[in-house]
Every structure is written in C-alpha cells, then in structure tokens.
Design an enzyme around this catalytic site. Structure first.
Site, PDB file in Angstrom:
ATOM      1  N   LYS A 188       5.833  14.214   5.125  1.00  0.00           N
ATOM      2  CA  LYS A 188       5.182  13.657   6.310  1.00  0.00           C
ATOM      3  C   LYS A 188       5.982  12.417   6.713  1.00  0.00           C
ATOM      4  CE  LYS A 188       2.789  10.915   7.968  1.00  0.00           C
ATOM      5  NZ  LYS A 188       3.049   9.991   9.140  1.00  0.00           N
ATOM      6  N   GLU A 264       7.443   3.090  -3.676  1.00  0.00           N
ATOM      7  CA  GLU A 264       8.373   1.991  -3.379  1.00  0.00           C
ATOM      8  C   GLU A 264       7.746   1.182  -2.255  1.00  0.00           C
ATOM      9  OE1 GLU A 264      12.980   0.859  -2.214  1.00  0.00           O
ATOM     10  OE2 GLU A 264      12.458   2.953  -2.583  1.00  0.00           O
ATOM     11  N   CYS A 298      13.025  -3.156   3.230  1.00  0.00           N
ATOM     12  CA  CYS A 298      12.188  -3.578   2.113  1.00  0.00           C
ATOM     13  C   CYS A 298      12.956  -4.440   1.117  1.00  0.00           C
ATOM     14  CB  CYS A 298      11.570  -2.371   1.420  1.00  0.00           C
ATOM     15  SG  CYS A 298      12.747  -1.155   0.832  1.00  0.00           S
ATOM     16  N   GLU A 396       5.623 -10.563   3.237  1.00  0.00           N
ATOM     17  CA  GLU A 396       6.746  -9.771   3.721  1.00  0.00           C
ATOM     18  C   GLU A 396       6.654  -9.682   5.245  1.00  0.00           C
ATOM     19  OE1 GLU A 396       8.967  -5.607   2.600  1.00  0.00           O
ATOM     20  OE2 GLU A 396       6.798  -5.530   2.899  1.00  0.00           O
TER      21      GLU A 396
END
Length: 500
Positions: A188, A264, A298, A396
């Site tokens: 997906k 992750e 990331c 983040e």
C-alpha cells in the site's frame, strides 16, 4: 540509464493507473480516482484508483494463494535470484520513466530521482545473491542419538506500507529482500505517490515473478492502510513513517493476529562536528544532510551539535553553502532542492519555523516561502539560540530546518546527541580516530556515518533504536527479517523406549 536529450516537460494530460492484483492491472472502473497534482507545478500528473477494503481482501487472498501453493517459496534460491536479476535489468531499462513519475508526484529533483532509481536496481542485484545464500545452521554436538538443524522459512504474506518522501527507494529497500526470502506481499503506497510502485509491480511480472506474489492496492492510509495493518491473513507488516502511526501499528497488531512487525519510524538525527574536523567537508555534509530531499528525510541531519570554539564560524560556512543551493523546478537538470511534497507538510514546516521564533530561537537564514509562481518551496532554515527543551530541538520537523546546539566537551556532545526519544541515524565529523570511535560507540543510532552523511549501499542494514523503530531492512539482515526460524531435531537409530 539513458538521459533525456531534451529538457523535460510536464505531461499534457495526467496518466491514469489501475491497481495490481494477481499479476494483472485492475482498471479503476467505477471506483473513485485520486488526482495527484505536481507539488512543484500544481498541474495534474496522475490519477490513481481509491481501492476498497474488498479490493484489499482480494489482494491478500491472491498473496495467500501464491504463498500456500509454493509457486514462489518452493523455488530454489537460484530461480528466485534470476527473477530479481531480470527485474534489476528492467528497472535500468525503464529508469527514465520511473524517475520522471517519481519527480512529478514527489517534487524531488530529476537528477536525484535518477540516482535513486539506479541505486534501487543495485538492491535487486544484491538481493538476488542473498536468495541463494540464505541458510540456517546445524548442530552435530547433541550426542550420537540426535542431530539438530535450524532452518529459515519465509514468514508468509507480508503487508508493506511505504511513505511519500522516497516512494521508489524505500519500496526497493524492502521488496527484493522480501521476495528473496520467499514471501509474497501486498503493498500500500502513499496515496500521493503511488505511480512508481505500480510500475515496479509491472516490472516484476515481466521479470517472471509468479502471479499473486506482489500485489498493489492504492488509497488512503486511514482506510486501506489501516485495514492492511489489521488484516487477519497478513503474517507480517513492514511500515515506514511517523512514530505516531508506528505506535498504531503495534496496537493494531496486538488487537488482530499478533503479526510480526518491521518499523522504520521518525528521527531527530545529530550531526556532531568537532573543531578538529575538516570544516569545509563538514559544512558541505551538514548542508547536504538538511537540504537533501528538501529535508523530507527520516535520516535528515536536523540537529547540528558543534564544538563551541568553532560554532559561529562553522554556522557561517553552512549558511554560505545553503545560500548557493539551486532551489526550484525539479524537472530542471541543475536543480538541487525541489518542492515540499504535500500542502499539509508545507504548513507543518512553516508552523515550526514560526513557533521556533516565538519560543526565542534566532533564525539566521532561510525559512522563507520561495515564490516561483507555482508549487511549494521553502528555503533551508538555520536556527541558533536553541535550547534543548524547545519543540524545534525535539520534534521531527521533516523539512529543511536545522538547529544549532553548541558543546564544550566530548561527553556533553554525546549527552546532547542522545537527548531524544529517537535513535535512527547520526554523523560525527572529526579527524581524531579516538574521538570518532568513542562517539560512534556511545551515541544510540541504528545508522552511523563518520566524516560523511547519508551514504550507503544495499549491503548495510537500515533501522533504528528506541522510538525510531523495530527490526532491520536491507542487507542479509533484511532478508532474515522476513523469515521464521525453525528448530528440527532428528533422531538417529532406534529410540530408547520410555519407561523401559
């Protein structure tokens, strides 16, 4: 790879895609379509079906049939490896097409997209060898009456959910390793960057992957993604994205069938610069680490932890590097920094830039919306006078926003680096081998770079510590991640009967 000989232009009409189940493209039919507009040009470039949960069920059923009848897992490693090698060659042959749609949907520079696509072909090459070399173990030390084997078996049907920041790269850091293990899968992709995932499904079928072994369903994360996470007939889920959504994956796995998870997740990654480093190299690496992919990465190096004696001069070097970056149209061969991929992320980045100033941090460069007449672009921002408790230093941002945190001693640098809930990646810049190795050992991060950043290849694993995730992708560890271990005990000779 064949480079485009003329400047790239936008497509005259958006390309329409189906989804992919059991080796075939399924047309959208009466399903709603999601129209993707280029984040750099604001014109429609692709139309993708909004799949239903019934479509997802059909894809999982196809993957289950393909796994259970052993059309893939029952092949030898050489046969699986041959398919992966052919896929690598086809990726190279279609690299320009893949890179073009990656740039149109994501907004990253075409030169960067091309490099990523070629790196993806390398991953299929490497995984082809792992399909042949994957093995277990044996124990010949259990006495004359018993022989022990440890075998690795594919975990089964894998659900794979990928993000919008590196749609093809993150896909290819997983798919060839999943297939090398003998698993089948349902993917997906992000609803805003689905095209290249669908292209890979076509490529794998052309390469000889049996029907049903890779299926792609498209749609939103809240509906199709959540249904895949919770699906009772999915044996393992690999998710790449935010820590908040990763937590929901853990909760959903517990509520459903306790599926195995590979996660992750987020990062607030330090770039630690000592005064004895090559400061020109370090400044270039820090600028690259925060501006690459417009900071939507990331493993972006978003915290600059720099020795106080050189902090001010080093900040000026970084500013000078960032000022020379070519930001703009990602279809231009010379562009280094492209667009912000989604309108929501654009607003989040600007929100952090504003709140950081309100909290007392000082913006020394960038942080502005670049007016190009179309699209979403933000100039890389650098903040000083940042305290470790500010949201700007802890969250983040997922954009081109760098915070500077000075240190005086090696221990203080390590303490600042570890002062985060994350542990995805880190870099250290020093010409002193003792310093570099001490920092490498003591900073908690799954990926580490010494006198470089954002470097690597298919051989080394990817993954994080703490709230940056579970498990590892890529390398031999990435194949093993998608296996289960079975202990086999073999009796030799006649059994000694119980009770006699």
């Amino acid at each position: 790879m064949t480079q485009a000989l003329t400047p790239l232009s936008l497509p005259p009409v958006p390309r329409e895609f189906g989804f992919f189940v059991d080796g075939k493209v399924v047309p959208a039919g009466t399903r709603d379509l999601s129209e993707r507009r280029s984040p750099a040009h604001d014109v429609p470039v692709t139309r993708i079906p909004k799949c239903t949960t019934a479509d997802l069920d059909a894809a999982v059923a196809a993957a289950r049939r393909a796994f259970e009848d052993r059309r893939w897992s029952g092949l030898g490693g050489a046969a699986r490896g041959a398919v992966l090698l052919r896929a690598a060659a086809l990726i190279r042959a279609r690299a320009e097409e893949i890179a073009y749609f990656e740039t149109l949907e994501n907004g990253k520079p075409i030169a960067q997209a091309r490099g990523e696509v070629m790196g993806c072909a390398d991953m299929f090459d490497y995984a082809s060898g792992l399909a042949r070399s994957l093995h277990g173990d044996s124990f010949n030390n259990l006495g004359d009456g018993l022989f022990g084997l440890v075998t690795r078996e594919p975990v089964g049907v894998v659900g794979l959910i990928t993000p919008w920041n590196f749609p093809f790269l993150i896909l290819c850091e997983r798919v060839p390793y999943i297939l090398a293990s003998g698993c089948t899968l349902v993917v997906k992709p992000s609803e805003v960057t689905s095209a290249t995932t669908l292209l890979l499904a076509e490529i794998l079928t052309e390469a000889g992957l049996p029907d049903g072994c890779m299926n792609v369903v498209t749609g939103s994360g809240s509906s199709i993604g959540q249904a895949l996470i919770e699906h009772m007939d999915v044996d393992m889920l690999s998710f790449t994205g935010s820590t908040a959504v990763g937590r929901r994956c853990v909760e959903a796995a517990g509520r459903s069938n306790f599926k195995k998870l590979g996660l992750e997740l987020g990062g607030k990654n330090p770039q630690i610069v000592f005064a004895d480093a090559d400061l020109d190299d370090a400044a270039d690496g820090v600028a690259f680490g925060i501006a690459f992919n417009a900071g939507q990465c990331c493993v972006s190096g978003s915290r600059l932890i720099v020795e106080r004696s050189v902090a001010e001069a080093f900040a000026q070097r970084v500013q000078a590097k960032l000022a020379r970056l070519r930001i703009g149209d990602p279809l231009d061969e010379t562009t280094q920094v492209g667009a912000i991929t989604t309108a929501a992320q654009h607003d989040i980045i600007l929100g952090y830039i504003q709140s950081g100033q309100e909290d007392g941090a000082r913006l020394i460069c960038g942080g502005e919306v670049l007016d190009t007449g179309e699209g979403r672009f933000i100039t890389p921002a650098v903040f000083t006078d940042v305290t470790r408790d500010m949201d700007l230093a802890r969250d983040e941002v997922f954009g081109p926003v760098l915070v500077i945190l000075p240190f005086d001693t090696l221990d203080e640098a390590i303490e600042i680096a570890n002062d985060t809930v994350y542990g995805l990646a880190a870099s250290v810049w020093s010409k002193n081998i003792d310093t570099a190795l001490t920092v490498t050992r003591r900073v908690r991060a799954g990926r580490f770079w010494v006198n470089t950043t954002l470097a690597g290849g298919p051989e080394l694993p990817l993954g994080g510590f703490r709230q940056s995730g579970w498990g590892r992708e890529a390398g031999v560890y990435g194949v093993e991640e998608y296996t289960q271990i079975k202990s086999v005990h073999v009796e030799i000779g006649k059994r000694t009967h119980w009770g006699e």
